[in-house]
Scaffold this active site. Structure first.
Site, PDB file in Angstrom:
ATOM      1  CB  SER A  73      -0.955   0.009   1.193  1.00 31.06           C
ATOM      2  OG  SER A  73      -2.080  -0.798   0.926  1.00 31.06           O
ATOM      3  CE  LYS A  76      -4.608   1.922  -0.725  1.00 29.78           C
ATOM      4  NZ  LYS A  76      -3.988   0.630  -0.408  1.00 29.78           N
ATOM      5  CB  SER A 137      -4.394   1.840   3.750  1.00 29.02           C
ATOM      6  OG  SER A 137      -3.591   1.413   2.668  1.00 29.02           O
ATOM      7  CE  LYS A 261      -1.311   4.248   2.485  1.00 29.64           C
ATOM      8  NZ  LYS A 261      -1.352   3.152   3.474  1.00 29.64           N
TER       9      LYS A 261
END
Length: 452
Positions: A73, A76, A137, A261
């Site tokens: 993720s 992202k 997320s 993140k």
């Protein structure tokens, strides 16, 4: 004799005690000296890792930085970049509403993945979907944003790969907007085969994060939110706890952390791109493929501790600094034959503690501004940039350079300190005549010398 022996024994005992005390302190001081001068070691238990100065991109530590690994993720961050870019260009707006496709809806209903449930019969603002992506997320929300920006996730993935090249990423391969394995996308994957997953190196992940927080620093306003309710006050309300547990308010809180993140899949293990600011120093780190949820934060803490313990921000060059061996540049066709040059702005860098003297400036002239003889051509205006000073490390340790080739943030411009007007035609003509006769005179002197 007895008293003398007793006195002597007493003195010997005192001497032995003093010797032991001296030895203890000498050993302690020597140990302290050795520990202070020894090169710090750092054992980061991750497949790949990197630590950089968040303002200049100076690399402070690296391990397997060019190995291609799944970012999960952390992908992202690219979706965030393209979204924020679209908003800046007024292609979409924060309050704009969008409907949810059947594909995004199906993914959002999979609670085995990180998600907020979305409805096909409802409209959501860009801000709602963005916060769900950046804080929680949420994968369905991410796909919905990709479809809004590009019409389809497949077209969005093309933009991701194109933007990666534009931003200077070295090693990357995007097949979807979320970082999930394609097999989790229910046969609706945007690119690649059913078992593919996005791939990036730690260096490329750091470049992406570096560009994101510097080009769009507002991303940290959302990334630093520890908890927020999605669709607060509605039947769809859901509490979004930030997966970045290093935020100061959360489980593994570290003061100053404000992003960025996390990521995890079966293939990726547990990964994290973290950033922290203390005083005027920002650090940015990436750890990839650690073996547990907690480990990615433990290893990031090692990197942050290492960075703040062993590096400091210092002014390397003041404004109006002049190189001792390059205080001027020659000027042709000007009223003056040279011009003083100096730095336009001071230069501060994150450097190794106690080693300021090992960072030396090097002047790099702009070859577009000089002729083949290394001269500037008049007129020259005060403030005209003629080159830059870059800093080279002359110490014994390793220097990893910068994230981006040709990055200007570790340099400072050198400019003309005053103006030099172009000489009029008469002055230039007289100089030409002088040069002509000077050449004849030199030639004649050389000829006469040859006769003797």
């Amino acid at each position: 004799m007895g008293l003398e022996v007793q006195f002597l024994n007493s003195k010997i005992k005192q001497l032995l005690v003093l010797t032991l005390i001296f030895s203890f302190f000498a050993t302690s001081l020597l140990g302290f000296s050795n520990s202070a001068s020894a090169a710090p070691s750092l054992d980061v238990k991750a497949e790949a890792a990197i630590l950089v100065d968040g303002d200049t991109g100076k690399i402070l530590y690296q391990k397997n930085v060019d190995m291609m690994l799944p970012p999960a993720s952390m992908t992202k961050m690219m979706t965030e970049y393209l979204l924020l870019e679209s908003i800046k260009k007024n292609k979409i707006s924060w309050d704009q509403k969008t409907r949810i496709t059947e594909h995004a809806h199906k993914i959002s209903q999979n609670r085995g993945l990180s998600n907020v449930p979305l409805r096909v019969d409802e409209q959501y603002t860009v801000r709602e979907l963005y916060e769900a992506m950046a804080i929680y997320s949420a994968n369905g929300a991410t796909i919905a944003l990709a479809e809004l920006i590009s019409g389809s996730e497949a077209e969005f993935v093309k933009k991701m790969n194109a933007k990666a090249k534009e931003l200077g990423l070295k090693d990357y391969h995007f097949v979807n907007s979320t970082g999930l394995n394609n097999k989790d996308l229910m046969g609706q994957h945007a690119a690649g085969d059913a078992n593919e997953e996005n791939m990036m190196s730690a260096r490329s992940t750091a470049i992406l994060a570096f560009r994101l927080i510097n080009d769009y620093p507002e991303v940290l306003e959302t990334a630093s939110i520890p908890v927020k309710n999605f669709r607060d006050g509605t039947d769809d309300e859901i509490e979004m706890d930030n997966w970045n547990w290093m935020l100061p308010e959360l489980v593994y809180g570290y003061e100053g952390v404000d992003g960025l993140k996390t990521g995890s899949t079966d293939l990726a293990g547990f990964a994290f791109t973290g950033t922290i600011k203390k005083g005027d120093t920002r650090l940015l780190s990436v750890v990839m493929k650690t073996n547990s949820y907690k480990a990615r934060f433990d290893e990031t803490k090692k990197l942050f501790d290492y960075g703040f313990d062993n590096f400091e921000k210092a002014e390397i060059l003041p404004g109006n600094y002049q190189m001792k061996d390059q205080k001027t540049l020659p000027v042709v066709k000007g009223k003056e034959k040279e011009v003083k040059v100096s730095t336009k702005e001071p230069l501060s860098l994150v450097i190794k503690r106690g080693e300021k003297e090992n960072y030396k400036p090097k002047f790099v002239v702009d070859k577009k501004k000089i002729n083949k003889d290394g001269e500037l051509t008049a007129p020259v205006k005060k403030g005209d940039v003629v080159g830059h000073l870059k800093i080279e490390y002359k110490g014994k340790g390793e220097d990893y350079g910068y994230l981006l080739d040709g990055d200007t943030k570790g340099k400072t411009e050198v400019a003309a300190a005053k103006s030099v007007e172009k000489a009029n035609w008469l002055v230039l003509a007289l100089r030409g005549v002088g040069s002509f006769f000077g050449g004849i005179w030199s030639g004649t002197v050389d000829m006469i010398k040859g006769l003797f």
